[in-house]
Design a protein around this motif. Structure first.
Motif, PDB file in Angstrom:
ATOM      1  N   LYS A 113     -26.653  56.133 -66.086  1.00  0.00           N
ATOM      2  CA  LYS A 113     -26.439  55.648 -67.453  1.00  0.00           C
ATOM      3  C   LYS A 113     -26.097  56.770 -68.427  1.00  0.00           C
ATOM      4  CE  LYS A 113     -29.329  51.511 -67.046  1.00  0.00           C
ATOM      5  NZ  LYS A 113     -30.561  50.823 -67.510  1.00  0.00           N
ATOM      6  N   LYS A 114     -26.633  57.978 -68.192  1.00  0.00           N
ATOM      7  CA  LYS A 114     -26.409  59.088 -69.127  1.00  0.00           C
ATOM      8  C   LYS A 114     -25.056  59.760 -68.932  1.00  0.00           C
ATOM      9  CE  LYS A 114     -31.171  60.058 -70.362  1.00  0.00           C
ATOM     10  NZ  LYS A 114     -32.278  61.059 -70.398  1.00  0.00           N
ATOM     11  N   ARG A 115     -24.387  59.493 -67.815  1.00  0.00           N
ATOM     12  CA  ARG A 115     -23.007  59.956 -67.591  1.00  0.00           C
ATOM     13  C   ARG A 115     -22.872  61.470 -67.748  1.00  0.00           C
ATOM     14  NH1 ARG A 115     -20.256  55.322 -71.498  1.00  0.00           N
ATOM     15  NH2 ARG A 115     -21.217  53.517 -70.471  1.00  0.00           N
ATOM     16  N   ASP A 116     -23.848  62.195 -67.249  1.00  0.00           N
ATOM     17  CA  ASP A 116     -23.877  63.652 -67.392  1.00  0.00           C
ATOM     18  C   ASP A 116     -23.999  64.290 -66.005  1.00  0.00           C
ATOM     19  OD1 ASP A 116     -24.303  66.307 -67.956  1.00  0.00           O
ATOM     20  OD2 ASP A 116     -25.858  65.950 -69.463  1.00  0.00           O
ATOM     21  N   ARG A 117     -22.946  64.964 -65.563  1.00  0.00           N
ATOM     22  CA  ARG A 117     -22.942  65.578 -64.239  1.00  0.00           C
ATOM     23  C   ARG A 117     -24.090  66.575 -64.066  1.00  0.00           C
ATOM     24  NH1 ARG A 117     -23.996  67.237 -60.230  1.00  0.00           N
ATOM     25  NH2 ARG A 117     -22.769  68.290 -58.616  1.00  0.00           N
ATOM     26  N   LYS A 118     -24.519  67.227 -65.119  1.00  0.00           N
ATOM     27  CA  LYS A 118     -25.569  68.239 -65.025  1.00  0.00           C
ATOM     28  C   LYS A 118     -26.914  67.647 -64.609  1.00  0.00           C
ATOM     29  CE  LYS A 118     -23.436  71.188 -68.535  1.00  0.00           C
ATOM     30  NZ  LYS A 118     -23.592  71.796 -69.891  1.00  0.00           N
ATOM     31  N   LEU A 119     -27.095  66.349 -64.803  1.00  0.00           N
ATOM     32  CA  LEU A 119     -28.365  65.704 -64.472  1.00  0.00           C
ATOM     33  C   LEU A 119     -28.455  65.320 -62.995  1.00  0.00           C
ATOM     34  CD1 LEU A 119     -28.743  63.346 -67.570  1.00  0.00           C
ATOM     35  CD2 LEU A 119     -29.801  65.593 -67.210  1.00  0.00           C
ATOM     36  N   ALA A 120     -27.310  65.197 -62.340  1.00  0.00           N
ATOM     37  CA  ALA A 120     -27.283  64.767 -60.942  1.00  0.00           C
ATOM     38  C   ALA A 120     -27.570  65.931 -59.998  1.00  0.00           C
ATOM     39  CB  ALA A 120     -25.922  64.147 -60.625  1.00  0.00           C
ATOM     40  N   GLY A 121     -27.725  65.607 -58.721  1.00  0.00           N
ATOM     41  CA  GLY A 121     -28.011  66.617 -57.717  1.00  0.00           C
ATOM     42  C   GLY A 121     -26.781  67.441 -57.374  1.00  0.00           C
ATOM     43  N   ARG A 122     -26.960  68.376 -56.454  1.00  0.00           N
ATOM     44  CA  ARG A 122     -25.859  69.256 -56.073  1.00  0.00           C
ATOM     45  C   ARG A 122     -24.842  68.513 -55.207  1.00  0.00           C
ATOM     46  NH1 ARG A 122     -26.022  71.846 -50.968  1.00  0.00           N
ATOM     47  NH2 ARG A 122     -27.831  71.301 -49.674  1.00  0.00           N
ATOM     48  N   THR A 123     -23.649  69.061 -55.131  1.00  0.00           N
ATOM     49  CA  THR A 123     -22.620  68.523 -54.243  1.00  0.00           C
ATOM     50  C   THR A 123     -22.958  68.937 -52.821  1.00  0.00           C
ATOM     51  OG1 THR A 123     -20.970  68.763 -55.999  1.00  0.00           O
ATOM     52  CG2 THR A 123     -20.149  68.436 -53.757  1.00  0.00           C
ATOM     53  N   ILE A 124     -23.325  67.987 -52.002  1.00  0.00           N
ATOM     54  CA  ILE A 124     -23.812  68.264 -50.655  1.00  0.00           C
ATOM     55  C   ILE A 124     -22.637  68.617 -49.736  1.00  0.00           C
ATOM     56  CG2 ILE A 124     -23.709  66.050 -49.423  1.00  0.00           C
ATOM     57  CD1 ILE A 124     -26.897  68.129 -50.088  1.00  0.00           C
ATOM     58  N   GLU A 125     -22.919  69.245 -48.618  1.00  0.00           N
ATOM     59  CA  GLU A 125     -21.865  69.658 -47.694  1.00  0.00           C
ATOM     60  C   GLU A 125     -21.037  68.472 -47.206  1.00  0.00           C
ATOM     61  OE1 GLU A 125     -25.199  72.727 -46.989  1.00  0.00           O
ATOM     62  OE2 GLU A 125     -24.966  70.673 -47.726  1.00  0.00           O
ATOM     63  N   ALA A 126     -19.777  68.757 -46.858  1.00  0.00           N
ATOM     64  CA  ALA A 126     -18.851  67.703 -46.431  1.00  0.00           C
ATOM     65  C   ALA A 126     -19.095  67.250 -44.998  1.00  0.00           C
ATOM     66  CB  ALA A 126     -17.412  68.196 -46.572  1.00  0.00           C
ATOM     67  N   LYS A 127     -19.746  68.055 -44.189  1.00  0.00           N
ATOM     68  CA  LYS A 127     -19.778  67.816 -42.744  1.00  0.00           C
ATOM     69  C   LYS A 127     -20.465  66.516 -42.318  1.00  0.00           C
ATOM     70  CE  LYS A 127     -23.778  70.910 -42.216  1.00  0.00           C
ATOM     71  NZ  LYS A 127     -24.221  72.163 -41.576  1.00  0.00           N
ATOM     72  N   GLY A 128     -21.284  65.924 -43.160  1.00  0.00           N
ATOM     73  CA  GLY A 128     -21.933  64.670 -42.804  1.00  0.00           C
ATOM     74  C   GLY A 128     -21.188  63.442 -43.267  1.00  0.00           C
ATOM     75  N   LEU A 129     -19.998  63.630 -43.867  1.00  0.00           N
ATOM     76  CA  LEU A 129     -19.271  62.526 -44.493  1.00  0.00           C
ATOM     77  C   LEU A 129     -18.150  62.015 -43.582  1.00  0.00           C
ATOM     78  CD1 LEU A 129     -18.869  60.753 -46.997  1.00  0.00           C
ATOM     79  CD2 LEU A 129     -17.450  62.567 -47.974  1.00  0.00           C
TER      80      LEU A 129
END
Length: 261
Positions: free
Chosen positions: A222-238
């Protein structure tokens, strides 16, 4: 001139993503176009359903291309695979309507992200999954994932380099399930923002570690703020599981999740 669709699976570890790049030959698109061109004996250009990033895998990538060449289905498949590296495989091909478009005709796209949640680190599976040692609470993660459903502004899960004109996306399905030592996050949407899934997973992991609650997760959206979210996780599990179309009938290659335990 005929239009074809092709169904491709690949392991993205050794590649800089799907999309062809000027300064690199290590892209999925370059490898597929080279192989198809060899078989067709003419230059082939492909358009894909979803441009996966570096390190991302796919079990059902769909591409389309045009060709004057006439080949039997078996010849297209065996010939193309002859020129493809071992970590890319063409598994199906067929003629389609002249106006079919692999990207723009896709109504939905599904990805999964796989985490191995075990005290024992990854060995042979290192490039396939993300390893997290501490026990994750998949029930809380699944509860949080449900907050993603519907049409929303996903600015909180958007990478800074994203060039999309709109941050609004519609998510149709979002589940976190456990199969033994593996956690599988499955998400279906009309489209995704740059690194959106990897940021979502990075934030869901915080829920799984009890660092934030599902309600906190909803608040981050709801706050639409990237700084509040977690880190960008590695691509290898996607993994790109594939698109859905109204005008193309193809058999989905069953992802190996069923074999996990």
């Amino acid at each position: 001139m005929s239009r074809y669709f092709a169904q491709v699976e690949y392991k993205g570890t050794n590649y800089k993503g799907f999309q062809k790049q000027k300064n690199s030959k290590q892209t999925i698109q370059q490898k597929i176009e080279f192989a198809l061109s060899k078989v067709a004996n003419e230059k082939i250009s492909v358009v894909c359903a979803g441009r996966t990033d570096a390190g991302v895998h796919a079990t059902n990538q769909i591409v389309h291309f045009d060709s004057k060449s006439k080949r039997e289905k078996k010849s297209w498949i065996s010939g193309t695979n002859r020129y493809l590296p071992n970590d890319i495989s063409l598994i199906n091909i067929g003629k389609t309507s002249d106006d079919f478009h692999a990207r723009f005709d896709a109504k939905k796209r599904t990805y999964i992200y796989i985490i191995k949640n075990s005290e024992i680190p990854l060995g042979i599976e290192f490039d396939n999954f993300l390893w997290i040692r501490s026990r994750l609470n998949e029930k809380q993660m699944n509860k949080a994932a449900k907050k993603l459903l519907g049409e929303q502004d996903f600015s909180s899960f958007r990478a800074s380099g994203c060039q999309s004109k709109s941050v609004i996306r519609r998510i149709y399905k979002a589940n976190v399930t456990r199969k033994g030592n593996y956690l599988i996050f499955e998400v279906t949407a009309n489209a995704f923002l740059l690194n959106m899934i990897r940021i979502i997973v990075g934030t869901l992991i915080k829920v799984g570690k009890n660092e934030i609650t599902p309600e906190d997760f909803e608040d981050i959206i709801k706050k639409r703020d990237r700084k509040l979210a977690g880190r960008t996780i590695e691509a290898k599990g996607l993994y790109f599981v594939g698109p859905e179309y109204n005008n193309l009938d193809y058999k989905v290659n069953k992802v190996f999740v069923n074999e996990l335990d």
